[in-house]
Design a protein around this motif. Structure first.
Motif, PDB file in Angstrom:
ATOM      1  N   LEU A   9      65.963  82.368 116.780  1.00 37.87           N
ATOM      2  CA  LEU A   9      64.827  81.605 117.305  1.00 37.87           C
ATOM      3  C   LEU A   9      64.985  80.133 116.926  1.00 37.87           C
ATOM      4  N   LEU A  10      65.416  79.885 115.685  1.00 35.92           N
ATOM      5  CA  LEU A  10      65.609  78.500 115.229  1.00 35.92           C
ATOM      6  C   LEU A  10      66.745  77.833 115.997  1.00 35.92           C
ATOM      7  N   ALA A  11      67.782  78.629 116.284  1.00 35.44           N
ATOM      8  CA  ALA A  11      68.920  78.071 117.030  1.00 35.44           C
ATOM      9  C   ALA A  11      68.471  77.654 118.429  1.00 35.44           C
ATOM     10  N   ILE A  12      67.650  78.507 119.059  1.00 34.29           N
ATOM     11  CA  ILE A  12      67.161  78.174 120.415  1.00 34.29           C
ATOM     12  C   ILE A  12      66.296  76.911 120.337  1.00 34.29           C
ATOM     13  N   ALA A  13      65.408  76.874 119.330  1.00 34.15           N
ATOM     14  CA  ALA A  13      64.511  75.723 119.161  1.00 34.15           C
ATOM     15  C   ALA A  13      65.328  74.446 118.985  1.00 34.15           C
ATOM     16  N   PHE A  14      66.350  74.516 118.141  1.00 29.16           N
ATOM     17  CA  PHE A  14      67.175  73.345 117.847  1.00 29.16           C
ATOM     18  C   PHE A  14      67.923  72.875 119.097  1.00 29.16           C
ATOM     19  N   ARG A  15      68.470  73.853 119.854  1.00 34.10           N
ATOM     20  CA  ARG A  15      69.222  73.484 121.070  1.00 34.10           C
ATOM     21  C   ARG A  15      68.305  72.790 122.087  1.00 34.10           C
ATOM     22  N   HIS A  16      67.054  73.290 122.176  1.00 34.06           N
ATOM     23  CA  HIS A  16      66.099  72.664 123.107  1.00 34.06           C
ATOM     24  C   HIS A  16      65.907  71.189 122.753  1.00 34.06           C
ATOM     25  N   LEU A  17      65.743  70.929 121.458  1.00 36.30           N
ATOM     26  CA  LEU A  17      65.503  69.543 121.027  1.00 36.30           C
ATOM     27  C   LEU A  17      66.742  68.684 121.257  1.00 36.30           C
ATOM     28  N   MET A  18      67.899  69.256 120.963  1.00 39.90           N
ATOM     29  CA  MET A  18      69.144  68.508 121.117  1.00 39.90           C
ATOM     30  C   MET A  18      69.440  68.199 122.587  1.00 39.90           C
ATOM     31  N   ALA A  19      68.944  69.081 123.456  1.00 37.20           N
ATOM     32  CA  ALA A  19      69.174  68.865 124.890  1.00 37.20           C
ATOM     33  C   ALA A  19      68.357  67.673 125.390  1.00 37.20           C
ATOM     34  N   ARG A  20      67.311  67.314 124.630  1.00 38.38           N
ATOM     35  CA  ARG A  20      66.479  66.159 125.011  1.00 38.38           C
ATOM     36  C   ARG A  20      66.518  65.135 123.897  1.00 38.38           C
ATOM     37  N   LYS A  21      67.694  64.627 123.652  1.00 36.18           N
ATOM     38  CA  LYS A  21      67.908  63.767 122.471  1.00 36.18           C
ATOM     39  C   LYS A  21      67.000  62.542 122.482  1.00 36.18           C
ATOM     40  N   ARG A  22      66.942  61.860 123.633  1.00 34.92           N
ATOM     41  CA  ARG A  22      66.200  60.599 123.652  1.00 34.92           C
ATOM     42  C   ARG A  22      64.720  60.837 123.373  1.00 34.92           C
ATOM     43  N   GLN A  23      64.146  61.840 124.070  1.00 31.09           N
ATOM     44  CA  GLN A  23      62.718  62.145 123.869  1.00 31.09           C
ATOM     45  C   GLN A  23      62.464  62.569 122.416  1.00 31.09           C
ATOM     46  N   SER A  24      63.368  63.387 121.905  1.00 37.67           N
ATOM     47  CA  SER A  24      63.194  63.876 120.538  1.00 37.67           C
ATOM     48  C   SER A  24      63.260  62.736 119.532  1.00 37.67           C
ATOM     49  N   VAL A  25      64.204  61.811 119.764  1.00 35.06           N
ATOM     50  CA  VAL A  25      64.361  60.687 118.832  1.00 35.06           C
ATOM     51  C   VAL A  25      63.126  59.783 118.867  1.00 35.06           C
ATOM     52  N   VAL A  26      62.581  59.574 120.068  1.00 37.82           N
ATOM     53  CA  VAL A  26      61.390  58.707 120.187  1.00 37.82           C
ATOM     54  C   VAL A  26      60.220  59.339 119.441  1.00 37.82           C
ATOM     55  N   SER A  27      60.016  60.641 119.634  1.00 34.92           N
ATOM     56  CA  SER A  27      58.889  61.283 118.953  1.00 34.92           C
ATOM     57  C   SER A  27      59.140  61.353 117.450  1.00 34.92           C
ATOM     58  N   LEU A  28      60.414  61.493 117.092  1.00 31.96           N
ATOM     59  CA  LEU A  28      60.784  61.505 115.667  1.00 31.96           C
ATOM     60  C   LEU A  28      60.496  60.138 115.038  1.00 31.96           C
ATOM     61  N   ALA A  29      60.798  59.082 115.791  1.00 30.51           N
ATOM     62  CA  ALA A  29      60.578  57.724 115.278  1.00 30.51           C
ATOM     63  C   ALA A  29      59.097  57.515 114.954  1.00 30.51           C
ATOM     64  N   GLY A  30      58.243  58.089 115.801  1.00 22.43           N
ATOM     65  CA  GLY A  30      56.797  57.977 115.546  1.00 22.43           C
ATOM     66  C   GLY A  30      56.436  58.574 114.200  1.00 22.43           C
ATOM     67  N   ILE A  31      56.982  59.752 113.921  1.00 23.67           N
ATOM     68  CA  ILE A  31      56.682  60.424 112.646  1.00 23.67           C
ATOM     69  C   ILE A  31      57.278  59.640 111.482  1.00 23.67           C
ATOM     70  N   VAL A  32      58.511  59.151 111.670  1.00 26.09           N
ATOM     71  CA  VAL A  32      59.188  58.394 110.601  1.00 26.09           C
ATOM     72  C   VAL A  32      58.354  57.173 110.220  1.00 26.09           C
ATOM     73  N   LEU A  33      57.938  56.402 111.242  1.00 19.11           N
ATOM     74  CA  LEU A  33      57.150  55.198 110.965  1.00 19.11           C
ATOM     75  C   LEU A  33      55.796  55.563 110.366  1.00 19.11           C
ATOM     76  N   GLY A  34      55.197  56.652 110.910  1.00 20.17           N
ATOM     77  CA  GLY A  34      53.897  57.106 110.390  1.00 20.17           C
ATOM     78  C   GLY A  34      53.982  57.442 108.911  1.00 20.17           C
ATOM     79  N   VAL A  35      55.015  58.193 108.541  1.00 23.59           N
ATOM     80  CA  VAL A  35      55.181  58.608 107.133  1.00 23.59           C
ATOM     81  C   VAL A  35      55.406  57.363 106.262  1.00 23.59           C
ATOM     82  N   ALA A  36      56.278  56.464 106.735  1.00 21.45           N
ATOM     83  CA  ALA A  36      56.616  55.277 105.937  1.00 21.45           C
ATOM     84  C   ALA A  36      55.380  54.408 105.711  1.00 21.45           C
ATOM     85  N   PHE A  37      54.617  54.150 106.779  1.00 22.66           N
ATOM     86  CA  PHE A  37      53.429  53.303 106.630  1.00 22.66           C
ATOM     87  C   PHE A  37      52.350  54.012 105.816  1.00 22.66           C
ATOM     88  N   PHE A  38      52.239  55.304 106.033  1.00 17.41           N
ATOM     89  CA  PHE A  38      51.268  56.100 105.255  1.00 17.41           C
ATOM     90  C   PHE A  38      51.569  55.919 103.761  1.00 17.41           C
TER      91      PHE A  38
END
Lengths: 414, 227
Positions: free
Chosen positions: A4-33
C-alpha cells in the motif's frame, strides 16, 4: 502494508511537480511555525525572567485586602443591625509586630525576606525641590531579595552599613543635578523632619523615572526621617522557586492578616496579555500550515480523481475499502513527514539567523539580541501539527476513494 | 463416477438498479459453471452480459437470489470475504487492460500476489516471470504500460489475473479493444491457459469465433438467460 505504501509513493512520484509544491507549503509552514513560536516563547520567557528577577516574589504591605468587620456584626451575626457614617479608628500605618512576622517567614523553606519602610521626601538641592521615594532597608538583607546590587554603578549597597548616614541615588538624578559620590543631600519628610545624607552609591536600573525618583537609606535612618520609629510598611520576599509565590502568598496572608501579593497577582494584566498574544500567534502560524494542508488536499483529491480506474481495478483484484483509504492517507502522512523533515532544518536555520540579529532599542545602551527559545516542545508541536494537518487533508479524498464502486467505473471503460 | 458439484452456482440471481424507474439488469438468472469449464456469455449490446459477469465475479451485489462459489454462499458473505475470494480464487480481464501506469509489467503482475501475501516474494516473482515468458513478454517485463502495445498490455493483464492461480477467470470482452492479430493471440492464450491452469473461464464476448471455442454458451437477452 508495504504494498500500500509503495502504491502511495508511486502515485506521489508520478506527480512530482504537484507534490513538490504542496510539500513546499508544509516545509515553509513548519519553518515559520518554529521560528515564530521560538521567538514568542523566548520573549515570553525573557519577560517573565526579568519580572521574576527584578520584582519581589511576594510583597507584604500594611494593608488589608478587605475592611475589618465592625465588632458588633461579629457579636450578633444574625441580628438586624445598621451602622451609618462610621470611620475606621485612627491608626499609625505600618506592619504591626513585624519582627515576629519576619521570624515566622524564616520558618518557611526557601524564603528570604527583608523589611523596608518607604515614604515620600523632598530633596532640596541646587535651589530646587525634588520629590523622592525614600526606602529604608537593611543592606545585608536587601541584597538577597532585590537586584539593586547588580545595578550599582558606583559604590556598593553594603557601604550603607559602614556609613549609617549614607544614601544610594539613581544615575538619572546624579546626572541631571550633578550630584556625585560624597555629596551631602538634605531630605525633608512630610512630617517636617530634615536629615542630611551622604551619597555612598549610585545605581542605574535603566528605567529613567525610577533612577530619578528613588533613593535607598538604612532602615533606622528612614524610620527617623519619616517619623515612624520601629515601623516598616512592607516586607519584600524572594523565593528559591518563584512559581510557588501564589500559593505561599495566600498562606502568609492567612497567617498574618496583612495583604501578601505574589508577583503573578501584581502582574496579572501583563500575564493575561501574554496569553492573548500567544493565542493570536498560534492562530496566525497555524493558518500558514492550514493553507499548506489545503495544498495537500488539492494534490490528493486530484490523484483520487485521476486514479478512479486504478482504484476500481485494485478493488476488483480484492483490495478492500480501508486499504484504498490507507493508500491515500499514507500520501498525506508521507507529505506531512517529508514536510516536517525538511521544515525542521529550515526552521533551525531561520532561528539561528534570527539569533544573529542585533537591535538598538530606544532607552537601552547596548544592542539587544532576539530572545529565542529552543525548547523541544516547539519542534514537537510543529511536527505534530504538520503531520496532523496533512493526514486530515488527505482523509477526505481518501474516504471518497474508498467509496468508489468498481462496477460503475469499469462499465464506463476509459 | 461421482459428478463434481459446480464451482459456481446461482439461484434466481437478480440485479435491479433502484431509481424513479427501476431497471432490471439481470433477472432470475440460474447459472452453473464447473471447474475447468469454458463458458461464453453472449447477447446483444445492453442485454446484461457484463452485469451478469460482474455479479458472478462478486464485483456487484445481487438485489435478490443466491450465489455459491466454491461451496460458500457469497450472497451472505461479508465485504472482506468477498474481497478475499476475488483476490485468492478469481482473476479478471477487462476490455481495457487497466494496468497501473506507475508500475512496470512485472510489478503489475505481482500486485495481486503481494496483496494475497501467501507466497514468498521470490517464489511469486518466479511465477510472474514464467507467466510473462509464456505470454511472450519476457523482453517487455520491465517496461511501463505506456511503453507496451495494446495486445502486450492485455497479455500483461491476463498474467496479472492468473498470478494467484485462480479457480475462475472472468473476462469482459478481452479482445474487444485489440486488432485482429492481437485478438487471435489473446483468444488462443485464454484457451491454452484454461487448459494448463485448470481454471474455469467465463468470458463475455461479441466475437462468434471466440464463443465457438467455448464448452458452453449462455445467451442473455434483456437480462434473462435464454433456454
Amino acid at each position: 502494508m508495504r504494498l500500500l505504501l509503495a502504491i502511495a509513493f508511486r502515485h506521489l512520484m508520478a506527480r512530482k511537480r504537484q507534490s513538490v509544491v504542496s510539500l513546499a507549503g508544509i516545509v515553509l509552514g513548519v519553518a515559520f511555525f518554529m521560528a515564530i513560536s521560538s521567538l514568542m516563547q523566548g520573549s515570553e520567557a525573557d519577560f517573565i525572567r526579568r519580572l521574576i528577577d527584578n520584582s519581589p516574589h511576594i510583597t507584604i504591605t500594611d494593608e488589608y485586602r478587605t475592611n475589618k468587620r465592625q465588632p458588633v456584626f461579629e457579636a450578633y451575626p444574625n441580628a438586624a443591625i445598621q451602622l451609618r457614617n462610621i470611620s475606621p479608628m485612627p491608626e499609625n500605618r505600618g506592619i504591626r509586630g513585624y519582627i515576629q512576622t519576619l521570624q515566622l517567614l524564616k520558618t518557611y523553606p526557601g524564603v528570604r525576606a527583608s523589611p523596608s519602610l518607604s515614604g515620600q521626601g523632598i530633596l532640596t538641592f541646587a535651589g530646587r525641590n525634588i520629590g523622592l521615594t525614600v526606602t529604608g532597608m537593611i543592606p545585608a538583607d536587601i541584597q538577597g531579595v532585590t537586584t539593586i546590587g547588580k545595578y550599582m554603578q558606583k559604590g556598593k549597597v553594603l557601604d550603607l552599613e559602614t556609613d549609617s548616614n549614607g544614601i544610594l541615588i539613581g544615575e538619572t538624578l546624579s546626572r541631571k543635578y550633578g550630584v556625585d559620590m560624597g555629596d551631602s543631600l538634605p531630605i525633608t519628610s512630610g512630617t517636617g523632619t530634615t536629615r542630611s545624607f551622604k551619597v555612598v552609591g549610585i545605581f542605574r536600573t535603566g528605567r529613567g523615572g525610577y533612577d530619578e525618583r528613588n533613593a535607598f537609606v538604612t532602615l533606622p535612618r528612614a524610620q527617623a526621617l519619616l517619623g515612624q520609629p520601629n515601623r516598616i510598611n512592607s516586607i519584600i520576599i524572594k523565593l528559591d522557586d518563584a512559581y510557588q509565590a501564589r500559593t505561599l502568598a495566600s498562606q502568609i496572608e492567612t497567617a498574618i492578616g496583612y495583604k501578601a501579593e505574589s508577583w503573578q497577582e501584581q502582574s496579572e494584566d501583563m500575564l493575561s496579555t501574554l496569553v492573548i498574544r500567544n493565542i493570536i500567534m498560534y492562530t496566525v502560524v497555524s493558518a500558514v500550515l492550514l493553507v499548506a494542508a489545503f495544498g495537500i488536499y488539492n494534490v490528493i483529491s486530484t490523484v483520487v480523481l485521476e486514479k478512479q480506474r486504478d482504484i476500481a481495478i485494485l478493488k476488483s483484484m480484492g483490495f478492500e475499502a480501508h486499504e484504498i483509504q490507507t493508500i491515500f492517507v499514507s500520501q498525506g502522512v508521507m507529505l506531512g513527514f517529508a514536510g516536517a523533515a525538511a521544515g525542521v532544518p529550515l526552521g533551525v536555520a531561520l532561528m539561528t539567523g534570527l539569533m544573529q540579529v542585533k537591535m538598538k532599542v530606544p532607552g537601552t545602551r547596548e544592542p539587544i539580541t532576539m530572545p529565542l527559545s529552543w525548547e523541544w516542545n516547539i519542534f514537537a508541536i510543529a511536527i505534530a501539527f504538520a503531520v496532523t494537518a496533512s493526514i486530515l487533508a488527505a482523509l477526505l479524498p481518501a474516504r471518497k476513494a474508498s467509496k468508489i464502486e468498481p462496477v460503475e467505473i469499469l462499465r464506463g471503460g476509459f | 463416477m461421482v459428478k463434481q458439484p459446480p464451482l459456481l452456482r446461482t439461484e434466481k440471481l437478480t440485479r435491479t438498479l433502484t431509481g424513479e424507474i427501476p431497471i432490471t439488469l439481470v433477472k432470475q438468472a440460474d447459472v452453473a459453471i464447473h471447474a475447468g469449464e469454458f463458458v461464453a456469455i453472449v447477447g446483444p449490446s445492453g442485454s446484461g452480459k457484463s452485469s451478469l459477469l460482474y455479479l458472478l465475479g462478486l464485483l456487484d451485489k445481487p438485489t435478490s437470489g443466491d450465489l455459491f462459489f466454491d461451496g460458500m454462499n457469497m450472497s451472505t458473505a461479508t465485504e472482506h470475504e468477498r474481497a478475499r475470494t476475488r483476490l485468492a480464487k478469481m482473476g479478471f480481464v477487462f476490455q481495457f487492460h487497466f494496468l497501473l501506469p506507475e508500475f512496470s509489467a512485472l510489478e503489475n503482475v505481482l500486485l495481486p500476489m503481494q496483496q494475497l501475501g501467501e507466497v514468498p516474494f521470490e517464489q511469486g516473482k518466479a511465477r510472474a516471470i514464467e507467466l510473462l515468458t509464456r505470454l511472450g513478454l519476457k523482453e517487455q517485463m520491465h517496461k511501463r504500460p505506456h511503453q507496451l502495445s495494446g495486445g502486450q498490455s492485455q497479455r500483461v493483464a491476463i498474467a496479472r489475473a492468473l498470478i494467484n492461480k485462480p479457480q475462475m477467470l472472468l473476462a469482459d470482452e478481452p479482445t474487444g479493444n485489440l486488432d485482429s492479430t492481437s485478438g487471435n493471440t489473446v483468444k488462443q492464450m485464454f484457451r491454452e491457459l484454461a487448459r494448463t491452469e485448470n481454471c474455469a473461464l467465463a468470458i463475455v464476448t461479441h466475437d462468434d469465433s471466440f464463443s465457438a471455442q467455448a464448452d458452453r454458451t449462455i445467451h442473455i437477452v434483456d437480462g434473462v438467460i435464454q433456454p
